[in-house]
Design an enzyme around this catalytic site. Structure first.
Site, short mmCIF file in Angstrom:
data_model
loop_
_atom_site.label_atom_id
_atom_site.label_comp_id
_atom_site.label_asym_id
_atom_site.label_seq_id
_atom_site.Cartn_x
_atom_site.Cartn_y
_atom_site.Cartn_z
N LYS A 6 53.58 54.44 87.75
CA LYS A 6 54.63 53.76 87.55
C LYS A 6 55.19 53.18 88.92
CE LYS A 6 56.37 56.77 83.77
NZ LYS A 6 57.41 57.67 83.39
N PHE A 36 62.61 57.48 88.76
CA PHE A 36 62.35 58.78 88.66
C PHE A 36 61.28 58.93 87.26
CE2 PHE A 36 66.13 59.76 90.93
CZ PHE A 36 66.26 60.93 90.97
N ASN A 64 68.08 61.74 73.90
CA ASN A 64 67.06 62.86 74.56
C ASN A 64 67.97 63.85 75.21
OD1 ASN A 64 67.92 61.68 77.26
ND2 ASN A 64 66.51 60.09 76.71
N PRO A 103 63.40 47.13 76.60
CA PRO A 103 63.20 46.59 77.77
C PRO A 103 62.90 47.62 78.74
CG PRO A 103 65.58 46.03 77.28
CD PRO A 103 64.97 46.74 76.00
#
Length: 386
Positions: free
Chosen positions: A335, A321, A208, A303
């Site tokens: 989250k 984050f 990314n 994971p």
């Protein structure tokens, strides 16, 4: 961090004196107030006019000149300073201060100040290795002076070895460290940063756009404020912050192993890395050759590192984050609660100044009790200090 801080920059007579010009420029760029004190020998290498122009202040050099406004120069300078930095510091200067000799404006200022003193040696390798010089450095450290290591490389005398003035950016960073409050002393931070790379053949991988800048800013800020910091970093082009222990990894599985290995000693965990959610289920042993048609790569889940930390976090503080392109608060809160975090930092990558590879960030901090703290766009180091 250095805005408004009063810095005395002492320059002694070595070839590295020219680097004091760049150091001054960096301090002034951080909005510090800089006053220059030069020895007579230093003026053989760089002119007072140069330093006056860069610091925007008159250069102090004369020990017995007429005092302005009836002030005694070395006392006035010593009392004005938040920190005194000597860069470069010659063997002669180090020896005089270690022996209590004050025979010019710079040494008398150092002797008279109660501010911290940072000494940055620069000299020939053999001179630096001389046991007398090393003994003087050890004595100054024992007395509470801050001594930076030298750089390694080619010297002006065409030899190669230790003795170069350390990079001026490192001097700025150490100055920030010395002047910062140590409100995190005793904490042990475990921080992740950067992207992961998930290979599907020996030369290609899935990754990314993460630059690691936010995680590295967090590591720098935590160390500056007195914490011990371990930084688990994916592949980035950033330098390791001073005083930080970096563990370099590449893939998500390697990052998981490194995090779990260092988890037991951590008191605060900050997961700022952009870990790949998926990896190729198989990595070819040879480079995949171009051919007609499409190429299919089967992916499998990596994971969830922060979820695993959440299950065994104990008394640790866990910070995550969330970078989203839609439904920022809803996705971040999900989250936060699902992974047993103490808070989560959310940012919208579609906002200007908040995406990957920027020097700034625009964040919202979410807490389990429903509180949301919104911060304006700031430099990432300023964000890290929040």
């Amino acid at each position: 961090m250095l805005e408004g801080k009063k810095i005395i920059l002492g320059i002694t007579g070595g070839i590295a004196a020219y680097k004091a010009a760049e150091l001054t420029r960096l301090f002034v760029g951080e909005k510090a107030l800089v006053k220059i004190v030069m020895t007579k020998s230093a003026q053989e290498f760089i002119t007072p006019m140069t330093m006056q122009t860069l610091s925007c202040r008159p250069v102090a050099a004369a020990m017995f000149g007429a005092p302005e406004d009836y002030e005694i120069a070395h006392i006035t300078l010593a009392e004005w300073a938040d920190i005194v930095i000597v860069a470069p510091a010659t063997a002669n200067f180090i020896g005089k201060v270690a022996s209590g000799i004050a025979d010019d404006l710079l040494t008398t200022t150092v002797m008279a100040t109660k501010a911290p003193v940072l000494i940055c040696p620069a000299m020939n390798s053999n001179m630096y290795a001389n046991p007398i010089v090393q003994g003087n450095i050890e004595r100054l450290e024992t007395l509470g002076y801050h001594i930076m290591e030298t750089g390694y490389g080619e010297l002006a005398c065409k030899t190669e070895g230790p003795g170069r003035l350390i990079d001026v950016t490192q001097i700025v960073e150490e100055t920030e460290y010395i002047l910062a409050p140590k409100d995190l002393y005793g904490e042990r931070f475990l921080i992740t940063a950067g992207p992961t790379r998930e290979p599907f053949d020996p030369v290609r991988f899935i990754t990314n756009y993460s630059s690691g800048k936010m995680g590295y800013a967090l590591a720098r800020a935590a160390r500056r404020r007195g914490a011990e910091v371990t930084l688990v970093s994916g592949p980035v082009s950033l330098s390791v912050p001073r005083g930080v222990t970096r563990v370099s990894v590449s893939s998500a599985l390697q990052m998981k192993d490194a995090v779990m290995t260092n988890l037991d000693t951590a008191t605060i965990v900050i997961k700022a890395a952009a870990v790949a959610d998926y990896r190729p289920s198989h990595c070819e042993g040879e480079k995949i050759k171009k051919k007609e048609g499409t190429l299919e790569i089967c992916l499998e889940r990596n994971p969830d590192i922060i979820a695993e930390i959440g299950k065994r976090k104990g008394n640790r503080t866990l910070v995550g984050f969330a970078m989203e392109s839609e439904n920022l608060l809803e996705n971040a809160r999900e989250k936060l609660m699902a992974k047993n975090m103490d808070l989560i930092v959310a940012n919208d990558l579609t906002m200007e100044g908040a995406g990957f590879q920027t020097d700034t960030n625009v964040i919202k901090i979410l807490y389990p009790d429903g509180v949301v703290e919104e911060l304006p766009r700031m430099e990432k180091l300023a964000v890290a200090d929040c």
